[in-house]
Motif scaffolding. Structure first.
Motif, PDB file in Angstrom:
ATOM      1  N   ALA A   1       0.843  -1.191   0.000  1.00  0.00           N
ATOM      2  CA  ALA A   1       0.000   0.000   0.000  1.00  0.00           C
ATOM      3  C   ALA A   1       0.882   1.246   0.000  1.00  0.00           C
ATOM      4  O   ALA A   1       1.900   1.302   0.688  1.00  0.00           O
ATOM      5  CB  ALA A   1      -0.914   0.001   1.223  1.00  0.00           C
ATOM      6  N   TYR A   2       0.482   2.250  -0.766  1.00  0.00           N
ATOM      7  CA  TYR A   2       1.269   3.483  -0.808  1.00  0.00           C
ATOM      8  C   TYR A   2       0.402   4.653  -1.267  1.00  0.00           C
ATOM      9  O   TYR A   2      -0.680   4.466  -1.851  1.00  0.00           O
ATOM     10  CB  TYR A   2       2.484   3.345  -1.723  1.00  0.00           C
ATOM     11  CG  TYR A   2       2.162   3.133  -3.188  1.00  0.00           C
ATOM     12  CD1 TYR A   2       2.109   4.215  -4.068  1.00  0.00           C
ATOM     13  CD2 TYR A   2       1.925   1.860  -3.696  1.00  0.00           C
ATOM     14  CE1 TYR A   2       1.824   4.030  -5.410  1.00  0.00           C
ATOM     15  CE2 TYR A   2       1.636   1.664  -5.031  1.00  0.00           C
ATOM     16  CZ  TYR A   2       1.592   2.743  -5.886  1.00  0.00           C
ATOM     17  OH  TYR A   2       1.299   2.559  -7.216  1.00  0.00           O
ATOM     18  N   GLU A   3       0.890   5.837  -0.983  1.00  0.00           N
ATOM     19  CA  GLU A   3       0.258   7.084  -1.420  1.00  0.00           C
ATOM     20  C   GLU A   3       1.275   7.899  -2.205  1.00  0.00           C
ATOM     21  O   GLU A   3       2.472   7.852  -1.919  1.00  0.00           O
ATOM     22  CB  GLU A   3      -0.215   7.899  -0.217  1.00  0.00           C
ATOM     23  CG  GLU A   3      -1.292   7.199   0.594  1.00  0.00           C
ATOM     24  CD  GLU A   3      -1.586   7.892   1.905  1.00  0.00           C
ATOM     25  OE1 GLU A   3      -2.758   7.879   2.316  1.00  0.00           O
ATOM     26  OE2 GLU A   3      -0.633   8.429   2.531  1.00  0.00           O
TER      27      GLU A   3
ATOM     28  N   HIS B   1      -3.732   7.007  -4.258  1.00  0.00           N
ATOM     29  CA  HIS B   1      -3.351   5.861  -3.431  1.00  0.00           C
ATOM     30  C   HIS B   1      -3.680   4.562  -4.154  1.00  0.00           C
ATOM     31  O   HIS B   1      -4.507   4.543  -5.073  1.00  0.00           O
ATOM     32  CB  HIS B   1      -4.023   5.917  -2.045  1.00  0.00           C
ATOM     33  CG  HIS B   1      -5.515   5.812  -2.056  1.00  0.00           C
ATOM     34  ND1 HIS B   1      -6.321   6.484  -1.163  1.00  0.00           N
ATOM     35  CD2 HIS B   1      -6.384   5.094  -2.824  1.00  0.00           C
ATOM     36  CE1 HIS B   1      -7.589   6.182  -1.372  1.00  0.00           C
ATOM     37  NE2 HIS B   1      -7.645   5.342  -2.379  1.00  0.00           N
TER      38      HIS B   1
ATOM     39  N   GLN C   1      -6.063   4.437   5.376  1.00  0.00           N
ATOM     40  CA  GLN C   1      -4.988   4.557   6.366  1.00  0.00           C
ATOM     41  C   GLN C   1      -4.769   3.225   7.091  1.00  0.00           C
ATOM     42  O   GLN C   1      -3.634   2.882   7.459  1.00  0.00           O
ATOM     43  CB  GLN C   1      -5.308   5.676   7.361  1.00  0.00           C
ATOM     44  CG  GLN C   1      -5.370   7.059   6.746  1.00  0.00           C
ATOM     45  CD  GLN C   1      -4.209   7.369   5.821  1.00  0.00           C
ATOM     46  OE1 GLN C   1      -3.052   7.398   6.255  1.00  0.00           O
ATOM     47  NE2 GLN C   1      -4.492   7.587   4.544  1.00  0.00           N
TER      48      GLN C   1
ATOM     49  N   LEU D   1      -2.730   1.198   4.788  1.00  0.00           N
ATOM     50  CA  LEU D   1      -1.369   1.713   4.778  1.00  0.00           C
ATOM     51  C   LEU D   1      -0.598   1.230   6.013  1.00  0.00           C
ATOM     52  O   LEU D   1       0.577   0.867   5.926  1.00  0.00           O
ATOM     53  CB  LEU D   1      -1.411   3.233   4.733  1.00  0.00           C
ATOM     54  CG  LEU D   1      -0.188   3.979   4.239  1.00  0.00           C
ATOM     55  CD1 LEU D   1       0.121   3.607   2.794  1.00  0.00           C
ATOM     56  CD2 LEU D   1      -0.423   5.482   4.352  1.00  0.00           C
TER      57      LEU D   1
ATOM     58  N   GLY E   1       1.882  -0.892   4.219  1.00  0.00           N
ATOM     59  CA  GLY E   1       2.749   0.168   3.734  1.00  0.00           C
ATOM     60  C   GLY E   1       4.170   0.045   4.257  1.00  0.00           C
ATOM     61  O   GLY E   1       4.469  -0.748   5.157  1.00  0.00           O
TER      62      GLY E   1
ATOM     63  N   LEU F   1       5.664   5.746   6.270  1.00  0.00           N
ATOM     64  CA  LEU F   1       4.717   6.164   7.302  1.00  0.00           C
ATOM     65  C   LEU F   1       5.384   7.141   8.262  1.00  0.00           C
ATOM     66  O   LEU F   1       4.778   8.137   8.682  1.00  0.00           O
ATOM     67  CB  LEU F   1       4.194   4.943   8.056  1.00  0.00           C
ATOM     68  CG  LEU F   1       3.255   4.013   7.274  1.00  0.00           C
ATOM     69  CD1 LEU F   1       2.983   2.745   8.070  1.00  0.00           C
ATOM     70  CD2 LEU F   1       1.948   4.728   6.972  1.00  0.00           C
TER      71      LEU F   1
END
Length: 287
Positions: free
Chosen positions: A60-62, A71, A242, A245, A249, A254
């Motif tokens: 998971a990433y943004e 995202h 979130q 993440l 993530g 983070l």
């Protein structure tokens, strides 16, 4: 994955940088489960089928940018386990015995020969004229010099079938759509200028070394609808991602998002995403 399939506002994509098939459906659109052991759905516009034996790693990433963030959850395999057939010329493969819908299994599949690591980008057709066209082009490059067949394939409008080690997406929607009228739903894109870069994913995606994304899940965005239009900030969507993440993530990113001194391109992007989200939360709290 089952929860993501149940959510009509979640988009799935399989492919590589510059060649992607996406699956999305309208909330009111009829979706049927597959008639076999695979997890997936079919609609009148497309289908997704997940390999029950695939053991992929979610990442998971943004990605933060000037006016907001995006995202995704990349679905990755080790680089020694993701490889597909890497055909470099148009190649006939025969009937599509693994088609999501039984009625499509006698359609003839042709690999477009894009020589991509993690996906075989194919088309499927029952039309005699399109089959004859592709058989004449067998052994050639799709985007080669001279009389390229790419434009003729757009006019023929065959099914597009993108196959990876984690599953496949099939797109039945028309290839050619008038400007400004593109519906939200299954689609494909092929961008030769990006394909020439030979990358499996954009540099903005923080994929761990030794892993290759075969596809991605795109959960609903807190500030945008399925077509990319702006909507009022939705805290529930924000909090849902979130949680993903936190689970899947990169801990360093983070930490960067929280203001810790982590350096690098991806850390800067994570901080920008965090700043954009904080602005949304402040705006919500000030109302």
């Amino acid at each position: 994955m089952a929860k993501a399939l149940e959510d009509p506002s979640t988009t799935w994509s399989f492919g590589s940088f510059g060649a992607v098939a996406s699956f999305l459906r309208d909330p009111a659109e009829e979706a049927r489960p597959l008639p076999d052991a695979r997890m997936g759905l079919t609609t009148t516009r497309g289908a997704i089928a997940l390999d029950p034996d695939a053991d992929c790693r979610p990442v998971a990433y943004e990605t933060g940018f000037a006016f907001g963030w995006s995202h995704a959850v990349a679905l990755c395999l080790p680089d020694d386990a993701c490889a597909m057939n890497r055909r470099s010329v148009v190649t006939e493969l025969g009937p599509d015995h693994h088609a999501a819908r039984p009625e499509d299994r006698d359609g003839i599949v042709f690999d477009l020969g894009l020589n991509l690591l993690a996906v075989d980008a194919c088309i499927r057709t029952k039309d005699p004229g399109t089959i004859a066209l592709l058989r004449r082009a067998a052994g050639e490059n799709l985007f080669g010099p001279g009389d390229s067949i790419a434009a003729q394939l757009v006019a023929a409008d065959p099914h597009r079938v993108f196959v990876t080690r984690i599953g496949r997406i099939e797109v039945f929607s028309p290839i050619r759509i008038e400007a400004g009228s593109a519906p939200v739903g299954p689609r494909t894109h092929l961008l030769p200028s990006i394909l020439r870069l030979g990358r499996t994913h954009p540099a903005t995606a923080p994929i761990p070394p030794g892993w290759v994304p075969c596809g991605a899940i795109h959960p609903p965005h807190p500030c945008r609808d399925s077509a990319g239009g702006r909507i009022p900030f939705r805290r529930q969507r924000h909090e849902a991602f979130q949680a993903m993440l936190a689970r899947w993530g990169d801990p360093d990113l983070l930490a960067a998002k929280k203001g810790e001194a982590v350096i690098g391109r991806h850390a800067r992007s994570a901080r920008r995403a965090g700043e954009a989200q904080e602005a949304c939360l402040r705006g919500e709290n000030s109302e």
